[in-house]
Design an enzyme around this catalytic site. Structure first.
Site, PDB file in Angstrom:
ATOM      1  N   LYS A   1       0.829  -1.207   0.000  1.00  0.00           N
ATOM      2  CA  LYS A   1       0.000   0.000   0.000  1.00  0.00           C
ATOM      3  C   LYS A   1       0.869   1.265   0.000  1.00  0.00           C
ATOM      4  CE  LYS A   1      -2.181  -0.874   3.858  1.00  0.00           C
ATOM      5  NZ  LYS A   1      -1.610  -2.173   4.252  1.00  0.00           N
TER       6      LYS A   1
ATOM      7  N   ARG B   1      -9.105   1.060   9.026  1.00  0.00           N
ATOM      8  CA  ARG B   1      -8.682  -0.318   9.270  1.00  0.00           C
ATOM      9  C   ARG B   1      -9.726  -1.098  10.050  1.00  0.00           C
ATOM     10  NH1 ARG B   1      -2.769   0.593   8.831  1.00  0.00           N
ATOM     11  NH2 ARG B   1      -1.616  -1.338   9.051  1.00  0.00           N
TER      12      ARG B   1
ATOM     13  N   ARG C   1      11.798  -5.565   3.749  1.00  0.00           N
ATOM     14  CA  ARG C   1      11.317  -4.186   3.731  1.00  0.00           C
ATOM     15  C   ARG C   1      12.217  -3.275   4.569  1.00  0.00           C
ATOM     16  NH1 ARG C   1       5.249  -2.198   4.708  1.00  0.00           N
ATOM     17  NH2 ARG C   1       5.395  -3.095   6.783  1.00  0.00           N
TER      18      ARG C   1
ATOM     19  N   ARG D   1      11.585  -1.859  10.158  1.00  0.00           N
ATOM     20  CA  ARG D   1      10.596  -1.532  11.169  1.00  0.00           C
ATOM     21  C   ARG D   1      10.560  -2.617  12.231  1.00  0.00           C
ATOM     22  NH1 ARG D   1       5.236   0.080   7.940  1.00  0.00           N
ATOM     23  NH2 ARG D   1       4.366  -1.105   9.667  1.00  0.00           N
TER      24      ARG D   1
ATOM     25  N   ARG E   1      -0.018  -9.225  12.950  1.00  0.00           N
ATOM     26  CA  ARG E   1      -0.639  -8.162  12.145  1.00  0.00           C
ATOM     27  C   ARG E   1      -1.537  -8.747  11.063  1.00  0.00           C
ATOM     28  NH1 ARG E   1       4.223  -4.990  10.122  1.00  0.00           N
ATOM     29  NH2 ARG E   1       2.703  -3.541   9.258  1.00  0.00           N
TER      30      ARG E   1
HETATM   31  P1  AMP Z   1       1.203   0.640   8.729  1.00  0.00           P
HETATM   32  O1  AMP Z   1       2.403   1.483   8.503  1.00  0.00           O
HETATM   33  O2  AMP Z   1       0.002   1.143   7.952  1.00  0.00           O
HETATM   34  O3  AMP Z   1       1.459  -0.821   8.501  1.00  0.00           O
HETATM   35  O4  AMP Z   1       0.801   0.802  10.277  1.00  0.00           O
HETATM   36  C1  AMP Z   1       1.672   0.379  11.302  1.00  0.00           C
HETATM   37  C2  AMP Z   1       0.929   0.244  12.605  1.00  0.00           C
HETATM   38  O5  AMP Z   1       0.340   1.494  12.949  1.00  0.00           O
HETATM   39  C3  AMP Z   1      -0.234  -0.739  12.596  1.00  0.00           C
HETATM   40  O6  AMP Z   1       0.180  -2.073  12.819  1.00  0.00           O
HETATM   41  C4  AMP Z   1      -1.087  -0.194  13.723  1.00  0.00           C
HETATM   42  O7  AMP Z   1      -0.526  -0.530  14.979  1.00  0.00           O
HETATM   43  C5  AMP Z   1      -0.928   1.304  13.553  1.00  0.00           C
HETATM   44  N1  AMP Z   1      -1.952   1.867  12.644  1.00  0.00           N
HETATM   45  C6  AMP Z   1      -1.759   2.487  11.452  1.00  0.00           C
HETATM   46  N2  AMP Z   1      -2.911   2.861  10.891  1.00  0.00           N
HETATM   47  C7  AMP Z   1      -3.882   2.467  11.752  1.00  0.00           C
HETATM   48  C8  AMP Z   1      -5.311   2.531  11.738  1.00  0.00           C
HETATM   49  N3  AMP Z   1      -5.982   3.103  10.723  1.00  0.00           N
HETATM   50  N4  AMP Z   1      -5.970   2.007  12.797  1.00  0.00           N
HETATM   51  C9  AMP Z   1      -5.337   1.439  13.835  1.00  0.00           C
HETATM   52  N5  AMP Z   1      -4.006   1.311  13.910  1.00  0.00           N
HETATM   53  C10 AMP Z   1      -3.270   1.826  12.875  1.00  0.00           C
END
Ligand code: AMP
Length: 210
Positions: free
Chosen positions: A13, A88, A123, A156, A167
């Site tokens: 994404k 999400r 990554r 990360r 996740r």
């Molecule tokens: P991402 O970079 O989008 O993979 O997000 C990394 C982490 O941030 C996720 O595993 C969640 O812990 C948190 N996070 C990001 N976006 C959201 C969201 N819309 N709702 C809840 N947690 C989020």
């Protein structure tokens, strides 16, 4: 064009959002990047989010809803935006509807869990600007250095295999029901992940009629 990018963690994404934002000339809003910046800067939001993120869990809906309504009210979102990683949960999607946020299309990047587990180990993200790379698929020009800002590329914490598994479980349980939610509204556009990043971008643009 107000666009949502759906997909499992590691579906690409972030990478696609960066490419689409250049093609469509609209900003990307990544709640993951906003939260990582908040943690780095030690803000109250960052402090609230850190333990959830480190464990691969979702940050509470109310934190996300505040971030997103504030961000979308900014001037640069007036001509459209790409949402990467938000909503999400159904609660987040409903809150966005309630706030009057109009969505034109929801692209869901489809990819098998097994491929994601393989991918995540390669990554890397820029610790300064959040741009994402992959050691094999999207390598930076200079190893360990961000092409856009010269920042240091790091892995990360939540890309560790056990956390990725957690996740993925969260994705299937909490986020995947959004496909139904948006299909019912006639907005869902599933796109199969392609072997090359550029091909997936083309497939997305095609499904958007661009
Ligand atoms: P991402 O970079 O989008 O993979 O997000 C990394 C982490 O941030 C996720 O595993 C969640 O812990 C948190 N996070 C990001 N976006 C959201 C969201 N819309 N709702 C809840 N947690 C989020």
């Amino acid at each position: 064009m107000n666009l949502i990018l759906l997909g499992a963690p590691g579906a690409g994404k972030g990478t696609q959002a960066e490419r689409l934002c250049k093609e469509l000339n609209i900003p990307t809003i990544s709640t993951g990047n906003i939260l990582r910046a908040a943690i780095k800067n030690g803000t109250p939001t960052g402090l609230k989010a850190k333990s959830f993120m480190d464990a691969g869990k979702l940050v509470p809906d109310e934190v996300i809803i505040d971030i997103i309504t504030e961000k979308l009210a900014e001037d640069d979102c007036k001509n459209g935006f790409i949402l990467d990683g938000v909503p999400r949960t159904i609660a987040q999607a409903e809150a966005m509807e309630k706030a009057g946020i109009k969505i034109d299309a929801v692209v869901s990047i489809e990819i098998a869990d097994s491929e994601i587990m393989e991918r995540m180990s390669g990554r890397r993200v820029c610790e300064n600007c959040g741009a994402s790379y992959h050691l094999v698929a999207v390598p930076p020009k200079t190893s360990g250095v961000c092409d856009s800002c010269g920042g240091k590329l790091v892995q990360r914490k939540d890309d560790a295999p056990e956390t990725v598994k957690a996740r993925l479980e969260v994705y299937h349980k909490e986020t995947e029901p959004l496909k139904d939610f948006y299909a019912k509204r006639g907005l869902l556009k599933p796109v199969e992940n392609q072997p090359a990043v550029a091909e997936t971008t083309q497939a997305i643009l095609h499904t958007l009629g661009r």
